[in-house]
Scaffold this active site. Structure first.
Site, PDB file in Angstrom:
ATOM      1  N   HIS A 110       6.568 -11.731  63.367  1.00 23.14           N
ATOM      2  CA  HIS A 110       6.568 -12.814  62.375  1.00 23.14           C
ATOM      3  C   HIS A 110       6.078 -14.136  62.976  1.00 23.14           C
ATOM      4  O   HIS A 110       6.558 -15.211  62.596  1.00 23.14           O
ATOM      5  CB  HIS A 110       7.957 -13.002  61.759  1.00 23.14           C
ATOM      6  CG  HIS A 110       8.262 -12.012  60.686  1.00 23.14           C
ATOM      7  ND1 HIS A 110       9.433 -12.050  59.947  1.00 23.14           N
ATOM      8  CD2 HIS A 110       7.564 -10.944  60.208  1.00 23.14           C
ATOM      9  CE1 HIS A 110       9.430 -11.064  59.077  1.00 23.14           C
ATOM     10  NE2 HIS A 110       8.310 -10.365  59.226  1.00 23.14           N
TER      11      HIS A 110
ATOM     12  N   HIS B  35       3.138  -2.161  53.676  1.00 20.38           N
ATOM     13  CA  HIS B  35       2.981  -3.394  52.896  1.00 20.38           C
ATOM     14  C   HIS B  35       1.840  -4.201  53.492  1.00 20.38           C
ATOM     15  O   HIS B  35       1.681  -4.298  54.705  1.00 20.38           O
ATOM     16  CB  HIS B  35       4.274  -4.216  52.859  1.00 20.38           C
ATOM     17  CG  HIS B  35       4.696  -4.811  54.165  1.00 20.38           C
ATOM     18  ND1 HIS B  35       4.289  -6.062  54.577  1.00 20.38           N
ATOM     19  CD2 HIS B  35       5.485  -4.333  55.158  1.00 20.38           C
ATOM     20  CE1 HIS B  35       4.822  -6.340  55.758  1.00 20.38           C
ATOM     21  NE2 HIS B  35       5.550  -5.309  56.139  1.00 20.38           N
TER      22      HIS B  35
ATOM     23  N   GLU C 222       6.671  -7.271  50.339  1.00 18.22           N
ATOM     24  CA  GLU C 222       7.764  -6.788  51.195  1.00 18.22           C
ATOM     25  C   GLU C 222       8.426  -7.949  51.911  1.00 18.22           C
ATOM     26  O   GLU C 222       9.651  -7.968  52.090  1.00 18.22           O
ATOM     27  CB  GLU C 222       7.223  -5.768  52.202  1.00 18.22           C
ATOM     28  CG  GLU C 222       8.289  -5.021  52.993  1.00 18.22           C
ATOM     29  CD  GLU C 222       8.687  -5.704  54.304  1.00 18.22           C
ATOM     30  OE1 GLU C 222       9.625  -5.215  54.967  1.00 18.22           O
ATOM     31  OE2 GLU C 222       8.061  -6.729  54.672  1.00 18.22           O
TER      32      GLU C 222
END
Length: 347
Positions: free
Chosen positions: A268, A129, A170
């Site tokens: 993240h 992704h 995603e």
């Protein structure tokens, strides 16, 4: 496969875009860059195939289908929607198909056959992704995976086609993979290798599978095998609060889920950046493994030519020994061995 070449030809420019959340300016730039690079590779492959008959031909498209979903993504992001309201999203998945010999045979132009899906030839799906979460650089999640796939587009034509899916969304409840299962190429897909990042570096590990044949293929073919079923259990029990597109694919296909997992503290975050000293070896291991496995699987009918097995979750136990080989054991066999050992211990 050369991670250094992939970095200079694609990854440096891709990561310079910055964060790429769904429908952002960075997301559109990433889409356009992927399409441009893949289209260039397709043109070069078409020219080379006129001289070298073993050279593959490729078809590239942006899937601009507007997909309808329920309001799950909005509710997940605390945006109120009445009931089961529907919403529409233009996914912008970027899809390339390297046409296999099975599709090329038959007297029609391979590119035309691939575009119109005029074939029953099975295909192998590779998926990454290209979007990221808000504010994250997205180098390992999932820039390196997409870079490795770009580096794999060049290969000798195989017996079966290989579809390269650079999906979008995603990070927004797996919308890209949910959209792709409606794509006209999807019915011909018989197995999947999903590539993602759940950490920041180290070797990529096979941590989920819906078919021990795929795990066995990695064990036989990958030069640097790394696998452990514990990752599957950690996802199932939510000890790892993440998800990947494999959750969607495994409902339809046999396959494996691969991810980087070390240094998870940068996952993240804005610190998920590219460090050549750390990530070039990671991408080299990933690319070398996937290249060997793709060549092996798409060259024969052992996996792509057979019937889709019953997809009932984790098919057994598997792990690697010192990253030299993979041991995979069906649950029934593992249960019998455990029972025998228990009986021997009792006496």
């Amino acid at each position: 496969f050369s991670a250094t070449n992939v970095t200079s030809l694609f990854l440096d420019e891709f990561l310079a875009i910055g964060p790429r959340p769904l429908s952002s300016a960075g997301n559109f730039k990433a889409r356009d860059l992927l399409y441009t690079k893949l289209s260039l590779l397709a043109r070069e492959a078409a020219d080379a195939s006129k001289t070298f008959t073993s050279y593959p031909r490729a078809v590239v498209e942006i899937d601009s289908t507007v997909a309808d979903f329920t309001g799950e993504w909005f509710r997940w992001n605390r945006v109120p929607l009445p009931g089961n309201a529907l919403y529409s999203v233009q996914m912008n998945n970027v899809v390339a198909k390297v046409v296999g010999q099975c599709e090329a045979d038959g007297g029609k132009d391979p590119a035309s056959r691939a575009v119109n899906n005029m074939t029953t030839c099975p295909a192998l799906l590779l998926s990454c992704h290209y979007d990221s979460v808000f504010g994250a650089a997205g180098a390992v999640d999932d820039g390196i995976g997409c870079g490795a796939m770009i580096g794999l587009v060049y290969s000798t034509r195989l017996a079966h086609s290989v579809i390269f899916l650079f999906n979008n969304g995603e990070e927004s409840r797996l919308l890209g993979s949910k959209s792709f299962v409606q794509h006209r190429w999807f019915p011909n897909v018989k197995a999947v290798i999903n590539i993602d990042g759940a950490g920041s570096g180290g070797p990529a590990m096979v941590f989920r599978s819906s078919d021990l044949r795929m795990v066995g293929a990695f064990g036989r073919l990958a030069p640097f095998p790394h696998a452990n079923v514990v990752g599957n259990d950690m996802f199932k029990t939510r000890l790892v609060m993440s998800d990947t597109d494999f959750t969607i694919y495994s409902q339809y296909l046999p396959g494996v889920d691969m991810a980087f997992y070390q240094n998870r503290r940068t996952y993240h975050t804005r610190f998920d950046t590219f460090d050549p000293n750390v990530h070039l070896p990671s991408m080299q291991q990933l690319g070398s493994n996937v290249l060997a496995v793709v060549a092996g699987i798409a060259s024969g009918d052992d996996i792509l030519g057979g019937k889709t097995p019953s997809l009932s979750g984790t098919p057994g136990l598997y792990w690697d020994e010192y990253r030299r080989f993979i041991i995979s054991v069906p649950f029934i066999a593992a249960g019998i061995v455990t029972l025998i050992l228990a009986l021997l211990a009792a006496f």
